[in-house]
Design an enzyme around this catalytic site. Sequence first.
Site, mmCIF file in Angstrom:
data_model
loop_
_atom_site.group_PDB
_atom_site.id
_atom_site.type_symbol
_atom_site.label_atom_id
_atom_site.label_comp_id
_atom_site.label_asym_id
_atom_site.label_seq_id
_atom_site.Cartn_x
_atom_site.Cartn_y
_atom_site.Cartn_z
ATOM 1 N N SER A 13 0.844 -1.199 0.000
ATOM 2 C CA SER A 13 0.000 0.000 0.000
ATOM 3 C C SER A 13 0.877 1.246 0.000
ATOM 4 O O SER A 13 1.630 1.489 0.950
ATOM 5 C CB SER A 13 -0.898 0.016 1.234
ATOM 6 N N HIS A 38 -1.098 -1.146 -4.379
ATOM 7 C CA HIS A 38 -2.377 -0.771 -3.783
ATOM 8 C C HIS A 38 -2.402 0.728 -3.530
ATOM 9 O O HIS A 38 -1.503 1.277 -2.884
ATOM 10 C CB HIS A 38 -2.566 -1.536 -2.472
ATOM 11 N N ASP A 40 -4.624 3.824 -1.986
ATOM 12 C CA ASP A 40 -5.731 4.173 -1.091
ATOM 13 C C ASP A 40 -6.207 5.599 -1.322
ATOM 14 O O ASP A 40 -5.558 6.543 -0.875
ATOM 15 C CB ASP A 40 -5.278 4.031 0.365
ATOM 16 N N MET A 42 -8.702 8.487 -0.466
ATOM 17 C CA MET A 42 -9.571 8.884 0.658
ATOM 18 C C MET A 42 -10.051 10.319 0.451
ATOM 19 O O MET A 42 -9.263 11.185 0.108
ATOM 20 C CB MET A 42 -8.789 8.786 1.967
ATOM 21 N N HIS A 71 -8.170 1.460 -4.411
ATOM 22 C CA HIS A 71 -9.143 1.253 -3.328
ATOM 23 C C HIS A 71 -9.820 2.598 -3.052
ATOM 24 O O HIS A 71 -9.211 3.485 -2.441
ATOM 25 C CB HIS A 71 -8.397 0.741 -2.086
ATOM 26 N N MET A 73 -11.989 4.820 -1.113
ATOM 27 C CA MET A 73 -12.693 5.077 0.159
ATOM 28 C C MET A 73 -13.304 6.469 0.047
ATOM 29 O O MET A 73 -12.859 7.416 0.706
ATOM 30 C CB MET A 73 -11.701 4.965 1.317
ATOM 31 N N MET A 141 -12.041 -5.540 4.837
ATOM 32 C CA MET A 141 -11.207 -4.638 5.627
ATOM 33 C C MET A 141 -10.950 -5.274 6.993
ATOM 34 O O MET A 141 -11.893 -5.689 7.674
ATOM 35 C CB MET A 141 -11.880 -3.278 5.799
ATOM 36 N N ASP A 179 -7.001 -6.252 4.031
ATOM 37 C CA ASP A 179 -6.320 -4.966 4.067
ATOM 38 C C ASP A 179 -6.365 -4.355 5.457
ATOM 39 O O ASP A 179 -7.441 -4.068 5.974
ATOM 40 C CB ASP A 179 -7.038 -4.037 3.067
HETATM 41 C C1 DX5 Z 1 -6.483 1.791 5.305
HETATM 42 C C2 DX5 Z 1 -6.015 1.368 3.935
HETATM 43 C C3 DX5 Z 1 -4.910 0.341 3.978
HETATM 44 C C4 DX5 Z 1 -3.661 0.767 4.744
HETATM 45 C C5 DX5 Z 1 -2.848 -0.456 5.084
HETATM 46 O O1 DX5 Z 1 -7.683 2.461 5.196
HETATM 47 O O2 DX5 Z 1 -7.087 0.877 3.162
HETATM 48 O O3 DX5 Z 1 -4.573 -0.045 2.652
HETATM 49 O O4 DX5 Z 1 -2.919 1.659 3.998
HETATM 50 O O5 DX5 Z 1 -1.751 -0.087 5.860
HETATM 51 P P1 DX5 Z 1 -1.162 -1.059 6.995
HETATM 52 O O6 DX5 Z 1 -0.685 -2.304 6.283
HETATM 53 O O7 DX5 Z 1 -0.025 -0.252 7.566
HETATM 54 O O8 DX5 Z 1 -2.237 -1.338 7.966
HETATM 55 ZN ZN ZN Z 2 -6.535 -0.031 1.198
#
Ligand code: DX5
Ligand code: ZN
Length: 218
Positions: A13, A38, A40, A42, A71, A73, A141, A179
Amino acid sequence: MTVDFSKVLIAPSVLAADFGHLGAQVRAVEAAGADWIHLDVMDGHFVDNISFGPAFCAAVRKQVAIPTDIHLMIERPDHYLDRFLPNAHNITVHVEARHDVPTTLRRIREAGCMAGLSLRPGTPFEAVEAYLDQIDLLLVMTVEPGFGGQPFQPEMLAKMEAASAARSRRGLAFHIQVDGGINAPQARQCIAAGANVLVAGTSVFGKPDLAEAIRVLR
Ligand code: DX5
Ligand code: ZN
Protein backbone atom coordinates in the site's frame (compact mmCIF):
# COMPACT_ATOMS: atom_id res chain seq x y z
CA MET A 1 -12.20 -15.87 -15.61
CA THR A 2 -10.10 -18.68 -14.05
CA VAL A 3 -8.19 -17.54 -10.98
CA ASP A 4 -5.43 -19.56 -9.29
CA PHE A 5 -6.39 -18.90 -5.66
CA SER A 6 -3.48 -20.96 -4.36
CA LYS A 7 -1.04 -18.25 -5.46
CA VAL A 8 -0.75 -15.59 -2.76
CA LEU A 9 -0.52 -12.07 -4.20
CA ILE A 10 1.15 -9.21 -2.31
CA ALA A 11 -0.09 -5.64 -2.86
CA PRO A 12 2.03 -3.06 -1.02
CA SER A 13 0.00 0.00 0.00
CA VAL A 14 1.57 3.23 -1.24
CA LEU A 15 0.00 5.10 1.70
CA ALA A 16 3.05 3.96 3.74
CA ALA A 17 5.59 5.02 1.11
CA ASP A 18 7.82 8.12 1.18
CA PHE A 19 5.85 10.42 -1.15
CA GLY A 20 8.98 12.54 -1.66
CA HIS A 21 10.53 9.61 -3.52
CA LEU A 22 7.34 8.05 -4.85
CA GLY A 23 8.68 6.86 -8.23
CA ALA A 24 11.74 5.19 -6.71
CA GLN A 25 9.62 3.63 -3.94
CA VAL A 26 7.07 1.97 -6.22
CA ARG A 27 9.75 0.80 -8.67
CA ALA A 28 11.63 -0.68 -5.70
CA VAL A 29 8.69 -2.75 -4.44
CA GLU A 30 7.99 -3.91 -8.00
CA ALA A 31 11.61 -5.06 -8.29
CA ALA A 32 11.31 -6.68 -4.85
CA GLY A 33 8.50 -8.96 -6.06
CA ALA A 34 5.23 -7.10 -5.42
CA ASP A 35 2.33 -8.43 -7.53
CA TRP A 36 0.09 -5.34 -7.43
CA ILE A 37 0.42 -1.74 -6.21
CA HIS A 38 -2.38 -0.77 -3.78
CA LEU A 39 -3.57 2.86 -3.96
CA ASP A 40 -5.73 4.17 -1.09
CA VAL A 41 -7.92 7.05 -2.27
CA MET A 42 -9.57 8.88 0.66
CA ASP A 43 -11.95 11.87 0.39
CA GLY A 44 -12.23 13.09 4.00
CA HIS A 45 -15.95 12.20 3.99
CA PHE A 46 -16.26 8.42 3.66
CA VAL A 47 -13.22 8.19 5.92
CA ASP A 48 -11.71 10.72 8.31
CA ASN A 49 -8.60 11.28 6.21
CA ILE A 50 -7.58 12.75 2.83
CA SER A 51 -4.89 10.96 0.79
CA PHE A 52 -4.59 11.45 -3.01
CA GLY A 53 -6.58 11.49 -6.27
CA PRO A 54 -6.56 10.57 -9.98
CA ALA A 55 -3.35 12.47 -10.87
CA PHE A 56 -1.37 10.64 -8.17
CA CYS A 57 -2.70 7.28 -9.39
CA ALA A 58 -1.71 8.23 -12.95
CA ALA A 59 1.81 9.11 -11.78
CA VAL A 60 2.21 5.72 -10.08
CA ARG A 61 0.81 3.86 -13.10
CA LYS A 62 3.55 5.41 -15.28
CA GLN A 63 6.28 4.05 -12.99
CA VAL A 64 5.36 0.34 -12.87
CA ALA A 65 4.24 -2.53 -15.13
CA ILE A 66 2.45 -4.47 -12.38
CA PRO A 67 -1.31 -3.92 -11.88
CA THR A 68 -2.56 -0.81 -10.07
CA ASP A 69 -5.14 -1.78 -7.45
CA ILE A 70 -7.19 1.32 -6.61
CA HIS A 71 -9.14 1.25 -3.33
CA LEU A 72 -11.77 4.03 -3.38
CA MET A 73 -12.69 5.08 0.16
CA ILE A 74 -14.91 7.90 -1.13
CA GLU A 75 -18.57 8.78 -0.57
CA ARG A 76 -19.52 9.01 -4.28
CA PRO A 77 -17.44 6.48 -6.29
CA ASP A 78 -19.97 6.64 -9.14
CA HIS A 79 -19.31 10.39 -9.61
CA TYR A 80 -15.49 10.14 -9.73
CA LEU A 81 -15.15 6.70 -11.37
CA ASP A 82 -14.30 7.87 -14.91
CA ARG A 83 -11.34 9.86 -13.59
CA PHE A 84 -9.75 6.73 -12.07
CA LEU A 85 -10.58 4.12 -14.72
CA PRO A 86 -7.82 5.09 -17.21
CA ASN A 87 -5.07 4.31 -14.67
CA ALA A 88 -6.49 1.24 -12.97
CA HIS A 89 -6.33 -2.52 -13.46
CA ASN A 90 -8.60 -3.02 -10.45
CA ILE A 91 -11.04 -0.60 -8.86
CA THR A 92 -12.62 -1.41 -5.50
CA VAL A 93 -15.59 0.52 -4.16
CA HIS A 94 -17.30 0.28 -0.77
CA VAL A 95 -20.74 -1.25 -0.33
CA GLU A 96 -21.43 1.44 2.34
CA ALA A 97 -20.77 4.37 -0.02
CA ARG A 98 -23.61 6.39 -1.61
CA HIS A 99 -24.04 4.78 -5.04
CA ASP A 100 -25.98 2.09 -6.93
CA VAL A 101 -23.59 -0.83 -6.36
CA PRO A 102 -24.54 -3.03 -9.38
CA THR A 103 -24.30 -0.07 -11.75
CA THR A 104 -20.88 0.97 -10.47
CA LEU A 105 -19.55 -2.62 -10.66
CA ARG A 106 -20.86 -2.98 -14.21
CA ARG A 107 -19.22 0.30 -15.29
CA ILE A 108 -15.86 -0.87 -13.87
CA ARG A 109 -16.03 -4.18 -15.75
CA GLU A 110 -17.22 -2.52 -18.97
CA ALA A 111 -14.08 -0.36 -18.82
CA GLY A 112 -12.00 -3.57 -18.83
CA CYS A 113 -10.98 -3.33 -15.16
CA MET A 114 -11.40 -5.87 -12.36
CA ALA A 115 -14.39 -4.85 -10.19
CA GLY A 116 -13.86 -5.01 -6.45
CA LEU A 117 -16.28 -4.55 -3.56
CA SER A 118 -15.22 -3.80 0.01
CA LEU A 119 -16.88 -3.87 3.43
CA ARG A 120 -15.84 -2.14 6.65
CA PRO A 121 -15.31 -4.15 9.87
CA GLY A 122 -18.74 -3.11 11.17
CA THR A 123 -20.59 -4.24 8.04
CA PRO A 124 -21.92 -7.83 8.10
CA PHE A 125 -20.99 -10.24 5.30
CA GLU A 126 -24.66 -10.48 4.32
CA ALA A 127 -24.44 -6.90 2.98
CA VAL A 128 -22.28 -8.05 0.03
CA GLU A 129 -23.80 -11.50 -0.66
CA ALA A 130 -26.19 -10.18 -3.33
CA TYR A 131 -23.28 -8.82 -5.37
CA LEU A 132 -20.82 -11.74 -5.24
CA ASP A 133 -21.65 -12.81 -8.81
CA GLN A 134 -20.89 -9.28 -10.09
CA ILE A 135 -17.35 -8.91 -8.67
CA ASP A 136 -13.80 -10.07 -9.43
CA LEU A 137 -12.49 -9.19 -5.98
CA LEU A 138 -13.92 -8.97 -2.46
CA LEU A 139 -11.93 -6.74 -0.08
CA VAL A 140 -12.45 -7.61 3.58
CA MET A 141 -11.21 -4.64 5.63
CA THR A 142 -9.31 -5.89 8.70
CA VAL A 143 -9.08 -2.36 10.18
CA GLU A 144 -11.44 0.60 10.14
CA PRO A 145 -10.54 2.30 6.84
CA GLY A 146 -8.78 5.68 6.93
CA PHE A 147 -5.27 5.12 8.29
CA GLY A 148 -2.28 2.81 7.98
CA GLY A 149 -0.47 1.29 10.97
CA GLN A 150 -3.59 0.14 12.84
CA PRO A 151 -3.86 -3.25 14.60
CA PHE A 152 -5.43 -6.21 12.75
CA GLN A 153 -8.96 -7.19 13.85
CA PRO A 154 -9.02 -11.05 14.11
CA GLU A 155 -12.85 -11.07 14.19
CA MET A 156 -12.69 -10.42 10.42
CA LEU A 157 -11.33 -13.94 9.78
CA ALA A 158 -14.91 -15.24 9.94
CA LYS A 159 -15.88 -13.01 6.99
CA MET A 160 -13.05 -14.48 4.89
CA GLU A 161 -14.28 -17.98 5.71
CA ALA A 162 -17.86 -17.00 4.80
CA ALA A 163 -16.66 -15.50 1.50
CA SER A 164 -14.59 -18.57 0.66
CA ALA A 165 -17.54 -20.87 1.45
CA ALA A 166 -19.96 -18.78 -0.65
CA ARG A 167 -17.49 -18.75 -3.54
CA SER A 168 -17.23 -22.56 -3.64
CA ARG A 169 -20.94 -23.14 -2.92
CA ARG A 170 -21.99 -20.84 -5.79
CA GLY A 171 -19.15 -21.74 -8.17
CA LEU A 172 -17.93 -18.12 -8.31
CA ALA A 173 -14.41 -16.86 -9.05
CA PHE A 174 -13.40 -13.74 -7.13
CA HIS A 175 -10.20 -12.91 -5.27
CA ILE A 176 -10.46 -12.55 -1.49
CA GLN A 177 -8.30 -9.58 -0.50
CA VAL A 178 -7.53 -8.38 3.03
CA ASP A 179 -6.32 -4.97 4.07
CA GLY A 180 -5.08 -3.46 7.33
CA GLY A 181 -2.56 -4.50 9.99
CA ILE A 182 -1.20 -7.42 7.96
CA ASN A 183 2.16 -8.76 9.12
CA ALA A 184 3.53 -12.32 8.75
CA PRO A 185 1.44 -13.94 11.57
CA GLN A 186 -1.79 -12.32 10.34
CA ALA A 187 -0.91 -13.27 6.76
CA ARG A 188 -0.84 -16.95 7.80
CA GLN A 189 -4.23 -16.68 9.50
CA CYS A 190 -5.83 -14.85 6.55
CA ILE A 191 -4.51 -17.34 3.98
CA ALA A 192 -5.81 -20.22 6.11
CA ALA A 193 -9.22 -18.46 6.23
CA GLY A 194 -9.35 -18.24 2.40
CA ALA A 195 -7.67 -14.94 1.47
CA ASN A 196 -5.29 -14.89 -1.52
CA VAL A 197 -4.42 -11.18 -1.87
CA LEU A 198 -2.66 -9.40 1.01
CA VAL A 199 -2.42 -5.60 1.18
CA ALA A 200 0.48 -4.40 3.32
CA GLY A 201 1.65 -0.87 4.02
CA THR A 202 3.74 -0.55 7.16
CA SER A 203 5.00 -4.14 7.01
CA VAL A 204 6.55 -3.53 3.57
CA PHE A 205 7.42 0.14 2.96
CA GLY A 206 8.65 0.54 6.52
CA LYS A 207 11.22 -2.23 6.13
CA PRO A 208 14.91 -1.89 5.06
CA ASP A 209 14.81 -5.12 2.94
CA LEU A 210 11.70 -4.95 0.72
CA ALA A 211 12.23 -8.37 -0.88
CA GLU A 212 12.49 -10.03 2.53
CA ALA A 213 9.44 -8.09 3.77
CA ILE A 214 7.39 -9.39 0.82
CA ARG A 215 8.81 -12.93 1.08
CA VAL A 216 7.80 -13.36 4.75
CA LEU A 217 4.21 -12.29 3.96
CA ARG A 218 3.82 -14.69 1.05
C1 DX5 B 1 -6.48 1.79 5.30
C2 DX5 B 1 -6.01 1.37 3.94
C3 DX5 B 1 -4.91 0.34 3.98
C4 DX5 B 1 -3.66 0.77 4.74
C5 DX5 B 1 -2.85 -0.46 5.08
O1 DX5 B 1 -7.68 2.46 5.20
O2 DX5 B 1 -7.09 0.88 3.16
O3 DX5 B 1 -4.57 -0.04 2.65
O4 DX5 B 1 -2.92 1.66 4.00
O5 DX5 B 1 -1.75 -0.09 5.86
P1 DX5 B 1 -1.16 -1.06 6.99
O6 DX5 B 1 -0.69 -2.30 6.28
O7 DX5 B 1 -0.02 -0.25 7.57
O8 DX5 B 1 -2.24 -1.34 7.97
ZN1 ZN C 1 -6.53 -0.03 1.20
